[in-house]
Design a protein around this motif. Sequence first.
Motif, PDB file in Angstrom:
ATOM      1  N   LEU A   1       0.862  -1.180   0.000  1.00 24.35           N
ATOM      2  CA  LEU A   1       0.000   0.000   0.000  1.00 24.35           C
ATOM      3  C   LEU A   1       0.899   1.231   0.000  1.00 24.35           C
ATOM      4  O   LEU A   1       1.615   1.484   0.976  1.00 24.35           O
ATOM      5  N   ALA A   2       0.865   1.995  -1.075  1.00 26.12           N
ATOM      6  CA  ALA A   2       1.803   3.109  -1.239  1.00 26.12           C
ATOM      7  C   ALA A   2       1.091   4.384  -1.667  1.00 26.12           C
ATOM      8  O   ALA A   2       1.568   5.111  -2.528  1.00 26.12           O
ATOM      9  N   THR A   3      -0.053   4.646  -1.053  1.00 24.70           N
ATOM     10  CA  THR A   3      -0.795   5.881  -1.312  1.00 24.70           C
ATOM     11  C   THR A   3      -0.622   6.816  -0.106  1.00 24.70           C
ATOM     12  O   THR A   3      -0.059   6.419   0.913  1.00 24.70           O
ATOM     13  N   PRO A   4      -1.116   8.075  -0.192  1.00 23.56           N
ATOM     14  CA  PRO A   4      -1.033   8.955   0.969  1.00 23.56           C
ATOM     15  C   PRO A   4      -1.656   8.330   2.209  1.00 23.56           C
ATOM     16  O   PRO A   4      -2.616   7.552   2.122  1.00 23.56           O
ATOM     17  N   VAL A   5      -1.133   8.679   3.371  1.00 21.50           N
ATOM     18  CA  VAL A   5      -1.491   7.999   4.617  1.00 21.50           C
ATOM     19  C   VAL A   5      -2.989   8.061   4.904  1.00 21.50           C
ATOM     20  O   VAL A   5      -3.565   7.133   5.470  1.00 21.50           O
ATOM     21  N   ARG A   6      -3.630   9.128   4.479  1.00 24.65           N
ATOM     22  CA  ARG A   6      -5.056   9.295   4.766  1.00 24.65           C
ATOM     23  C   ARG A   6      -5.921   8.250   4.065  1.00 24.65           C
ATOM     24  O   ARG A   6      -7.018   7.923   4.534  1.00 24.65           O
ATOM     25  N   SER A   7      -5.440   7.730   2.950  1.00 24.79           N
ATOM     26  CA  SER A   7      -6.252   6.798   2.159  1.00 24.79           C
ATOM     27  C   SER A   7      -5.859   5.340   2.341  1.00 24.79           C
ATOM     28  O   SER A   7      -6.466   4.457   1.732  1.00 24.79           O
ATOM     29  N   LEU A   8      -4.866   5.049   3.175  1.00 27.12           N
ATOM     30  CA  LEU A   8      -4.354   3.678   3.275  1.00 27.12           C
ATOM     31  C   LEU A   8      -5.400   2.697   3.796  1.00 27.12           C
ATOM     32  O   LEU A   8      -5.566   1.599   3.239  1.00 27.12           O
ATOM     33  N   GLU A   9      -6.107   3.060   4.854  1.00 24.28           N
ATOM     34  CA  GLU A   9      -7.095   2.143   5.432  1.00 24.28           C
ATOM     35  C   GLU A   9      -8.219   1.871   4.442  1.00 24.28           C
ATOM     36  O   GLU A   9      -8.643   0.720   4.256  1.00 24.28           O
ATOM     37  N   ARG A  10      -8.710   2.925   3.788  1.00 21.74           N
ATOM     38  CA  ARG A  10      -9.784   2.747   2.809  1.00 21.74           C
ATOM     39  C   ARG A  10      -9.334   1.873   1.646  1.00 21.74           C
ATOM     40  O   ARG A  10     -10.073   0.996   1.181  1.00 21.74           O
ATOM     41  N   LEU A  11      -8.114   2.080   1.180  1.00 23.75           N
ATOM     42  CA  LEU A  11      -7.576   1.274   0.078  1.00 23.75           C
ATOM     43  C   LEU A  11      -7.471  -0.188   0.484  1.00 23.75           C
ATOM     44  O   LEU A  11      -7.828  -1.093  -0.297  1.00 23.75           O
ATOM     45  N   ALA A  12      -6.995  -0.446   1.697  1.00 23.46           N
ATOM     46  CA  ALA A  12      -6.865  -1.825   2.166  1.00 23.46           C
ATOM     47  C   ALA A  12      -8.223  -2.523   2.204  1.00 23.46           C
ATOM     48  O   ALA A  12      -8.341  -3.702   1.839  1.00 23.46           O
ATOM     49  N   GLU A  13      -9.252  -1.788   2.654  1.00 23.64           N
ATOM     50  CA  GLU A  13     -10.586  -2.391   2.712  1.00 23.64           C
ATOM     51  C   GLU A  13     -11.140  -2.671   1.316  1.00 23.64           C
ATOM     52  O   GLU A  13     -11.911  -3.618   1.124  1.00 23.64           O
ATOM     53  N   GLU A  14     -10.764  -1.871   0.328  1.00 21.50           N
ATOM     54  CA  GLU A  14     -11.231  -2.093  -1.041  1.00 21.50           C
ATOM     55  C   GLU A  14     -10.631  -3.357  -1.644  1.00 21.50           C
ATOM     56  O   GLU A  14     -11.301  -4.081  -2.379  1.00 21.50           O
ATOM     57  N   ILE A  15      -9.364  -3.606  -1.354  1.00 23.61           N
ATOM     58  CA  ILE A  15      -8.708  -4.751  -1.993  1.00 23.61           C
ATOM     59  C   ILE A  15      -8.855  -6.037  -1.192  1.00 23.61           C
ATOM     60  O   ILE A  15      -8.737  -7.136  -1.748  1.00 23.61           O
ATOM     61  N   ALA A  16      -9.145  -5.934   0.121  1.00 21.99           N
ATOM     62  CA  ALA A  16      -9.176  -7.107   0.997  1.00 21.99           C
ATOM     63  C   ALA A  16     -10.096  -8.222   0.511  1.00 21.99           C
ATOM     64  O   ALA A  16      -9.711  -9.404   0.551  1.00 21.99           O
ATOM     65  N   PRO A  17     -11.319  -7.918   0.027  1.00 26.43           N
ATOM     66  CA  PRO A  17     -12.214  -9.014  -0.384  1.00 26.43           C
ATOM     67  C   PRO A  17     -11.679  -9.847  -1.545  1.00 26.43           C
ATOM     68  O   PRO A  17     -12.137 -10.978  -1.756  1.00 26.43           O
ATOM     69  N   HIS A  18     -10.743  -9.315  -2.304  1.00 30.02           N
ATOM     70  CA  HIS A  18     -10.251 -10.009  -3.494  1.00 30.02           C
ATOM     71  C   HIS A  18      -8.941 -10.772  -3.246  1.00 30.02           C
ATOM     72  O   HIS A  18      -8.472 -11.477  -4.138  1.00 30.02           O
ATOM     73  N   LEU A  19      -8.371 -10.638  -2.070  1.00 34.10           N
ATOM     74  CA  LEU A  19      -7.069 -11.263  -1.802  1.00 34.10           C
ATOM     75  C   LEU A  19      -7.220 -12.696  -1.327  1.00 34.10           C
ATOM     76  O   LEU A  19      -8.218 -13.068  -0.687  1.00 34.10           O
ATOM     77  N   ARG A  20      -6.221 -13.500  -1.610  1.00 34.41           N
ATOM     78  CA  ARG A  20      -6.155 -14.842  -1.039  1.00 34.41           C
ATOM     79  C   ARG A  20      -5.864 -14.717   0.457  1.00 34.41           C
ATOM     80  O   ARG A  20      -5.290 -13.727   0.920  1.00 34.41           O
ATOM     81  N   SER A  21      -6.198 -15.743   1.200  1.00 34.92           N
ATOM     82  CA  SER A  21      -5.983 -15.686   2.649  1.00 34.92           C
ATOM     83  C   SER A  21      -4.506 -15.658   3.010  1.00 34.92           C
ATOM     84  O   SER A  21      -4.136 -15.163   4.087  1.00 34.92           O
ATOM     85  N   ASP A  22      -3.649 -16.169   2.112  1.00 36.98           N
ATOM     86  CA  ASP A  22      -2.219 -16.194   2.422  1.00 36.98           C
ATOM     87  C   ASP A  22      -1.470 -14.984   1.844  1.00 36.98           C
ATOM     88  O   ASP A  22      -0.247 -14.895   1.979  1.00 36.98           O
TER      89      ASP A  22
END
Length: 509
Positions: free
Chosen positions: A105-126
């Motif tokens: 995650l390499a966006t401005p600090v204010r958007s990091l949590e929101r970005l992580a939540e956007e991509i989380a559903p598509h990631l593998r568990s590992d």
Amino acid sequence: MPSSARSCRASWPWRRPSARRSEERVVPPDPGARPPPIVGTVVLAGVGLIGGSIGLGLQGRFLARRVIGLDADAAALDAALGMGVIDEARLEAGPWLAEADVVVLATPVRSLERLAEEIAPHLRSDAIVTDVGSVKAPLVTALSHLRYVGGHPMAGSERGGVLHADAALLENAVWVLTPTLATDAEALRVVSGLVEALGARPIQVDPTLHDRLVATVSHLPYLAALALTRAVGLDDERDLLALLAAGGFRDLTRVASGSPRMSRDMVVANREAVRAALEVFVAQLHDVAALLDDPEALLDVAEGSKRQRDALPIVRRSLLPARHEVVIAVPDRPGELMRITRALGEADVNIKDIEVLAIREAGGAVRLAFAEHPDLVRGIAALRAAGYEARGRTPNGAGDTSAEPPAAGDPRSARGSGGGGDTHRSALFDLAVERAATYVDRARVPDAHDRGALHRALEVWYLKTRFAPRVPLDGVAEALMTRPADDSASWRWHGGPDGRWTKRHVRRT
């Protein structure tokens, strides 16, 4: 949106085009020529200065099998593809993220949590998630449900964007990792190994402690720079103050030239720790102000501060190791490089670097570099025994004359080329001007005859070339300012810093 971005957007995802293979090329590449990657697919979620620098490091060191860029800015992705930062580009999160082994995650600090939540559903568990944000405690708590390792490379620049990305930015930099008792041990091992492989130095710090420390050494200096530049800007004599601003003022306020939005988000996200650091700083200013009436006490404080400042570790980024160099005068005829390398090989001398400095009608010069001084001595002896005029130079700049020069009139020596330091510097300057002229023409730099605009346009190119430590950019820009406007491609620079533009000779058949 730039036309280049529009033209690529028609067919998603973007992929860097592979080179066409010649039908005559039948020998497959040697699998051992590239080291095996240490990770599979890396997704850079945010392709700016730091994300781009990480991408260049991954690509340049063959650390990842594939690098995918995820960014809402199509122009940034287009630039990243062109620079070789990423292999593939995506504008949005989606099922394709299941391919990711590591996400940065390499966006401005204010958007990091929101970005992580956007991509989380598509990631593998590992899948492993890390970041480069400068505030850690809130993010570590928010992303505890992911296989997450908090990270913060202590590197940056007042210039943002992927166009200023440079793998060297991360080399030898401290890279803070903020694991907790809940952090996956294997994920921490992978991220730590990747950081180390990028040339940085990973250290582990508690997330809350990290935020308190960076508030003092990173966030507070930014606010101090704002306050100082604001004081100048509000003064009635601001124009004169700006004229008088010298190195000290510029060094203290450099960080104020960074992205205002990103810097604001950084200090606001860490505001509690920053307020505490500001209170300490303001108290110190009051104490120092009180010492203006006590010169001896002020001197004691100044000497203590000097010792503290001088004790700071020096981070040397992307410095090539010291080399022992030799410059050889070479006649312009086929096979000379083969003869040179053969002579050195027979003398059991290993070449660490080689550069063709210039080719003239009567001959040219070649620079070779060796790791050790004994190699330089043996190399000079072997080259002179083979009939070449060779001048050695040690890392401290001293000449080396430990071997006898070739006899005068030796038919194998290059005529008309001194090969000494002046010849070397002159040829290197000529080459720098030629390369800079080509860059200006290809980049279609506007206002190429405006000194300021030309200097700014050349800065990024210059810092990524081999000329930066050895040829002054001001001199190159000054030479380009005098380039004839008519049919500029038909002119070449000759004569070093004091040279001039001359017409190229075109051979007619």
